[in-house]
Design a protein around this motif. Sequence first.
Motif, short mmCIF file in Angstrom:
data_model
loop_
_atom_site.label_atom_id
_atom_site.label_comp_id
_atom_site.label_asym_id
_atom_site.label_seq_id
_atom_site.Cartn_x
_atom_site.Cartn_y
_atom_site.Cartn_z
N GLY A 1 27.20 42.27 30.95
CA GLY A 1 28.05 42.25 29.76
C GLY A 1 29.46 41.94 30.21
N LEU B 1 36.61 44.49 29.17
CA LEU B 1 36.18 45.66 29.96
C LEU B 1 35.21 45.26 31.08
CD1 LEU B 1 36.16 48.66 30.47
CD2 LEU B 1 34.48 48.93 28.62
N GLY B 2 34.24 44.39 30.77
CA GLY B 2 33.26 44.03 31.79
C GLY B 2 33.91 43.42 33.03
N ARG C 1 25.84 36.14 29.90
CA ARG C 1 25.10 34.94 29.46
C ARG C 1 25.82 33.64 29.74
NH1 ARG C 1 24.17 36.99 23.42
NH2 ARG C 1 26.42 37.04 23.72
N THR C 2 27.14 33.68 29.97
CA THR C 2 27.91 32.43 30.05
C THR C 2 28.37 32.16 31.48
OG1 THR C 2 28.67 32.90 27.81
CG2 THR C 2 29.82 31.16 29.00
N ASP D 1 20.38 37.39 30.27
CA ASP D 1 20.48 37.92 28.91
C ASP D 1 19.91 39.34 28.93
OD1 ASP D 1 19.98 38.67 26.24
OD2 ASP D 1 19.77 36.60 25.61
N ALA D 2 20.73 40.28 28.50
CA ALA D 2 20.35 41.69 28.58
C ALA D 2 19.09 42.02 27.80
CB ALA D 2 21.50 42.56 28.08
N ASN E 1 27.21 47.23 29.98
CA ASN E 1 28.42 47.07 29.15
C ASN E 1 28.18 46.12 27.97
OD1 ASN E 1 31.46 47.37 28.86
ND2 ASN E 1 31.35 45.16 29.20
N GLY F 1 27.01 44.64 24.38
CA GLY F 1 26.87 45.29 23.08
C GLY F 1 28.09 45.17 22.22
N LYS G 1 24.27 52.00 18.85
CA LYS G 1 25.06 52.69 19.89
C LYS G 1 24.65 54.16 19.99
CE LYS G 1 28.30 50.18 22.10
NZ LYS G 1 28.16 49.86 23.52
N GLY H 1 37.73 53.74 20.02
CA GLY H 1 38.81 52.95 19.40
C GLY H 1 38.78 51.54 19.97
N ILE I 1 39.89 48.28 22.08
CA ILE I 1 40.39 48.07 23.45
C ILE I 1 41.51 47.02 23.43
CG2 ILE I 1 39.75 47.20 25.74
CD1 ILE I 1 36.89 48.16 25.22
N LYS J 1 39.11 40.51 23.29
CA LYS J 1 38.27 40.55 22.08
C LYS J 1 39.13 40.90 20.85
CE LYS J 1 34.19 39.54 23.38
NZ LYS J 1 33.57 40.12 24.56
N1 LIG Z 1 36.44 45.57 22.28
C1 LIG Z 1 36.58 46.77 21.74
O1 LIG Z 1 37.57 47.05 21.02
C2 LIG Z 1 35.57 47.87 22.02
C3 LIG Z 1 35.78 49.15 21.49
C4 LIG Z 1 34.89 50.17 21.79
C5 LIG Z 1 33.79 49.91 22.58
N2 LIG Z 1 33.58 48.65 23.07
C6 LIG Z 1 32.41 48.42 23.94
O2 LIG Z 1 32.87 47.82 25.16
C7 LIG Z 1 31.90 46.88 25.62
C8 LIG Z 1 32.49 45.48 25.66
O3 LIG Z 1 33.82 45.47 26.05
P1 LIG Z 1 34.80 44.28 25.56
O4 LIG Z 1 34.86 44.28 24.09
O5 LIG Z 1 36.04 44.39 26.37
O6 LIG Z 1 34.00 42.98 25.93
P2 LIG Z 1 33.81 42.34 27.39
O7 LIG Z 1 33.46 43.43 28.33
O8 LIG Z 1 34.96 41.46 27.69
O9 LIG Z 1 32.60 41.37 27.13
C9 LIG Z 1 31.29 41.80 26.93
C10 LIG Z 1 30.44 40.57 27.09
O10 LIG Z 1 29.07 40.93 27.04
C11 LIG Z 1 28.37 39.70 26.93
N3 LIG Z 1 27.12 39.89 26.25
C12 LIG Z 1 26.92 40.03 24.92
N4 LIG Z 1 25.62 40.07 24.66
C13 LIG Z 1 24.99 39.95 25.85
C14 LIG Z 1 23.62 39.91 26.23
N5 LIG Z 1 22.62 39.95 25.34
N6 LIG Z 1 23.34 39.79 27.55
C15 LIG Z 1 24.33 39.70 28.46
N7 LIG Z 1 25.62 39.74 28.15
C16 LIG Z 1 25.95 39.85 26.86
C17 LIG Z 1 29.29 38.75 26.10
O11 LIG Z 1 29.54 37.56 26.84
P3 LIG Z 1 28.61 36.26 26.59
O12 LIG Z 1 28.61 36.03 25.12
O13 LIG Z 1 29.30 35.22 27.40
O14 LIG Z 1 27.28 36.64 27.13
C18 LIG Z 1 30.58 39.52 26.00
O15 LIG Z 1 31.70 38.73 26.17
C19 LIG Z 1 30.75 46.92 24.62
O16 LIG Z 1 29.77 47.84 25.07
C20 LIG Z 1 31.42 47.42 23.35
O17 LIG Z 1 30.53 48.02 22.44
C21 LIG Z 1 34.43 47.63 22.80
#
Ligand SMILES: NC(=O)c1ccc[n+]([C@@H]2O[C@H](COP(=O)([O-])OP(=O)(O)OC[C@H]3O[C@@H](n4cnc5c(N)ncnc54)[C@H](OP(=O)(O)O)[C@@H]3O)[C@@H](O)[C@H]2O)c1
Length: 236
Positions: free
Chosen positions: A8, A15-16, A35-36, A60-61, A84, A86, A153, A181, A183, A187
């Motif tokens: 992820g 975050l990832g 995935r990318t 792909d997860a 990570n 989702g 979740k 909350g 991040i 995103k």
């Molecule tokens: N952003 C927020 O405000 C926030 C708030 C609370 C919790 N979270 C949690 O934090 C985590 C993500 O953090 P982030 O928002 O900073 O995003 P991130 O870590 O920058 O990116 C997560 C990446 O996961 C990849 N992904 C999505 N579906 C997937 C799949 N089926 N298999 C493999 N990879 C996959 C996507 O990239 P590709 O499309 O390139 O695969 C996406 O960009 C998630 O668990 C989310 O629920 C986020």
Amino acid sequence: MKTAIVIGVGPDRGLGAQLCRRFAADGLKVIVAGRTSSTLEAVANAIEKSGGQAVPFVADATKESDIAALFDAAGSDLDLAIYNAGNNTPGRIIEMEADYFENAWRVVCFGGFLFGREAMRRMVPKKTGMLLFTGASASLRGRSGFGAFNSAKASLRTLAQAMAKEYAPDGIHVAHVVVDGAIAGDKIMNRFPDAASRQDSLISIEGIVDAFAFLYRQPERAWSFELDVRTSKEKW
Ligand SMILES: NC(=O)c1ccc[n+]([C@@H]2O[C@H](COP(=O)([O-])OP(=O)(O)OC[C@H]3O[C@@H](n4cnc5c(N)ncnc54)[C@H](OP(=O)(O)O)[C@@H]3O)[C@@H](O)[C@H]2O)c1
């Protein structure tokens, strides 16, 4: 060299990617999964440039064979696995298509099962290792307009708790971080143009990464299952 898998992984200010950077800086070889391909390569290259070790891996997860191949690629030095993937899936129930709901569950929860199972299959025989899950406000609370994401979740959290209890006797530490909350990362910044002006209500990525790193360092006689992280402004 101890190895970590992070699945992820998106842009650098996400975050990832920042989890990958931190654990590489702490001396682990990191398998950067998502995935990318181009995104993963950028993150892995940045880590290598700063002296760390990282390998991009497209997976792909939600695909069982991808996840098995990912863990095979990590090899026998696997010590840390982080789920990570989702992203949020908003939508009201009346208008929601069944496959939209099912896909949200597949990415957020079912993928966590596949990933966690492969991690346990490799860690339990060695009696060591750590599995970490990224949670959200949704892990603890239902909210109008977010039923698909909330339910998935929450399921992921109870799955993680079951795994924590099931495999602690085997020396495996399973933990969950509630990110309560929005991040302060790409995103949110890209989706909400006004976000930059309300930084103090967005959670610091470095602060979240610190929580993961703290859990990873916990000694076997002082394990936590969960940490929650929110800003001082959050109403919760
Ligand atoms: N952003 C927020 O405000 C926030 C708030 C609370 C919790 N979270 C949690 O934090 C985590 C993500 O953090 P982030 O928002 O900073 O995003 P991130 O870590 O920058 O990116 C997560 C990446 O996961 C990849 N992904 C999505 N579906 C997937 C799949 N089926 N298999 C493999 N990879 C996959 C996507 O990239 P590709 O499309 O390139 O695969 C996406 O960009 C998630 O668990 C989310 O629920 C986020």
